[in-house]
Design a protein around this motif. Sequence first.
Motif, mmCIF file in Angstrom:
data_model
loop_
_atom_site.group_PDB
_atom_site.id
_atom_site.type_symbol
_atom_site.label_atom_id
_atom_site.label_comp_id
_atom_site.label_asym_id
_atom_site.label_seq_id
_atom_site.Cartn_x
_atom_site.Cartn_y
_atom_site.Cartn_z
ATOM 1 N N ASN A 1 0.854 -1.183 0.000
ATOM 2 C CA ASN A 1 0.000 0.000 0.000
ATOM 3 C C ASN A 1 0.898 1.243 0.000
ATOM 4 O O ASN A 1 1.620 1.489 0.965
ATOM 5 C CB ASN A 1 -0.873 -0.062 1.262
ATOM 6 C CG ASN A 1 -1.920 1.018 1.280
ATOM 7 O OD1 ASN A 1 -2.034 1.798 0.342
ATOM 8 N ND2 ASN A 1 -2.681 1.069 2.351
ATOM 9 N N VAL A 2 0.853 1.992 -1.095
ATOM 10 C CA VAL A 2 1.834 3.071 -1.275
ATOM 11 C C VAL A 2 1.127 4.409 -1.494
ATOM 12 O O VAL A 2 0.188 4.505 -2.289
ATOM 13 C CB VAL A 2 2.755 2.778 -2.493
ATOM 14 C CG1 VAL A 2 3.842 3.843 -2.623
ATOM 15 C CG2 VAL A 2 3.388 1.397 -2.384
ATOM 16 N N LEU A 3 1.603 5.440 -0.788
ATOM 17 C CA LEU A 3 1.133 6.808 -1.017
ATOM 18 C C LEU A 3 2.130 7.497 -1.948
ATOM 19 O O LEU A 3 3.329 7.549 -1.649
ATOM 20 C CB LEU A 3 1.048 7.562 0.319
ATOM 21 C CG LEU A 3 0.694 9.046 0.234
ATOM 22 C CD1 LEU A 3 -0.690 9.272 -0.390
ATOM 23 C CD2 LEU A 3 0.748 9.687 1.630
ATOM 24 N N PHE B 1 -0.425 2.972 5.162
ATOM 25 C CA PHE B 1 0.558 2.878 4.068
ATOM 26 C C PHE B 1 1.822 2.155 4.521
ATOM 27 O O PHE B 1 2.300 2.338 5.641
ATOM 28 C CB PHE B 1 0.942 4.290 3.584
ATOM 29 C CG PHE B 1 -0.223 5.046 3.002
ATOM 30 C CD1 PHE B 1 -0.815 4.631 1.816
ATOM 31 C CD2 PHE B 1 -0.735 6.160 3.645
ATOM 32 C CE1 PHE B 1 -1.896 5.315 1.274
ATOM 33 C CE2 PHE B 1 -1.812 6.848 3.120
ATOM 34 C CZ PHE B 1 -2.396 6.431 1.931
ATOM 35 N N ASP B 2 2.374 1.349 3.600
ATOM 36 C CA ASP B 2 3.672 0.720 3.856
ATOM 37 C C ASP B 2 4.810 1.694 3.567
ATOM 38 O O ASP B 2 5.891 1.585 4.140
ATOM 39 C CB ASP B 2 3.844 -0.512 2.957
ATOM 40 C CG ASP B 2 2.851 -1.598 3.308
ATOM 41 O OD1 ASP B 2 2.859 -2.030 4.475
ATOM 42 O OD2 ASP B 2 2.052 -1.993 2.428
ATOM 43 N N ALA B 3 4.580 2.583 2.616
ATOM 44 C CA ALA B 3 5.666 3.481 2.205
ATOM 45 C C ALA B 3 5.089 4.712 1.516
ATOM 46 O O ALA B 3 3.952 4.707 1.046
ATOM 47 C CB ALA B 3 6.604 2.757 1.242
ATOM 48 N N VAL B 4 5.922 5.757 1.465
ATOM 49 C CA VAL B 4 5.553 6.998 0.765
ATOM 50 C C VAL B 4 6.627 7.292 -0.280
ATOM 51 O O VAL B 4 7.822 7.165 0.000
ATOM 52 C CB VAL B 4 5.453 8.183 1.763
ATOM 53 C CG1 VAL B 4 5.180 9.494 1.024
ATOM 54 C CG2 VAL B 4 4.372 7.915 2.804
ATOM 55 N N MET B 5 6.178 7.667 -1.483
ATOM 56 C CA MET B 5 7.102 8.155 -2.524
ATOM 57 C C MET B 5 6.770 9.621 -2.763
ATOM 58 O O MET B 5 5.597 9.968 -2.898
ATOM 59 C CB MET B 5 6.910 7.381 -3.829
ATOM 60 C CG MET B 5 7.305 5.933 -3.731
ATOM 61 S SD MET B 5 7.209 5.130 -5.365
ATOM 62 C CE MET B 5 7.783 3.492 -4.903
#
Length: 326
Positions: free
Chosen positions: A2-4, A66-70
């Motif tokens: 799950n990515v933002l 979220f697992d991570a943010v880009m």
Amino acid sequence: MNVLVIGGAGYIGSHMVKLLGRRGCDVTTLDNLSNGHRDAILFGSFVEGDVADRFLLAQLLETGNFDAVMHFASFIQVGESMKHPAKYYENNVSNTLNLLGAMLTANVKRFIFSSTAATFGSPQYTPMDEMHPQNPINPYGRSKLMIEKVLDDYDRAYGLRSVCLRYFNAAGADPDGELGERHNPETHLIPLVLQTASGLRSDIEVFGRDYDTPDGTCVRDYIHINDLCEAHWLALQSLMRGAGSQRYNLGNGNGFSVQEVIDAAKRVTGRSIAIRDAPRRDGDPARLVADSTLARRQLGWEPKITDLETIVRHAWRWEQSRAKPN
Ligand code: UFG
């Protein structure tokens, strides 16, 4: 996963959203559409909003799981950053600090950051590896380097793990023809050359022919947008596996001159392209080429579309599809 994706409606962000969506990730794009385009978000959900909005960030991060943010949402024009440094420090630094603060509060601790070759300043040697000294010569490069330093400190103090990806010259377009570069105003060489080929511009200015390069024009390392996104994907995998923070230079390791780009565009388009010689542009180094050995070794990254003509062909197909009415 799950990515933002912050800035997922822009040039690089939209290609990234497509890659993540295609690979089965849940993707949420946050974008204020100041430079991005709603119709460029091909996967996932979309939140229209600004990274300056602390309340929105807090709400999104605390509920999104979220697992991570880009983070792709930044201003990118070197010349503009010289004239309006506040705009660069406010958005690229201050708003990114907001974002990192909201991530820490929500306990989201994986971050992939769009950095740049401009953090190095004038090259002391090429190709440039990660050991090259970082002495940026404009506010744009300094704004990105400041966040790199902040991320070192946030890792040490708060355990926020980050990968900073220092792009050289992002170029080309989605090979399926669905996405491409749409900056306004456009300042990048390849789209400007192609707009000249398509008749939207009368000529392309060549900024300087007296550089210490084989044909006198500046040499850059053009990296295909899909290869760039693949590096983000591999960086995400490495953070998910528990790897520590890392910084990578991303380029093909091949330099092409401005004149070589124009010649490739003539071959690809089959059109004539009028050239106007212009003075050097302030702050342009003669040669910027990446040594990406570290990304290849640690991430297993291997750029696939390294041929300049293919990069220009993909950009040309996009340029032509935009010129056609729907
Ligand atoms: N150029 C021209 N005519 C134009 C536009 C560009 O001759 O009309 C030349 C530039 O002088 C440069 C080359 O084409 O030598 C590439 O220019 P771009 O503007 O496409 O890209 P830059 O190399 O200036 O910019 C890239 C990234 C920036 C980053 C910078 C680091 O896009 O985000 O590298 O120096 F800051």
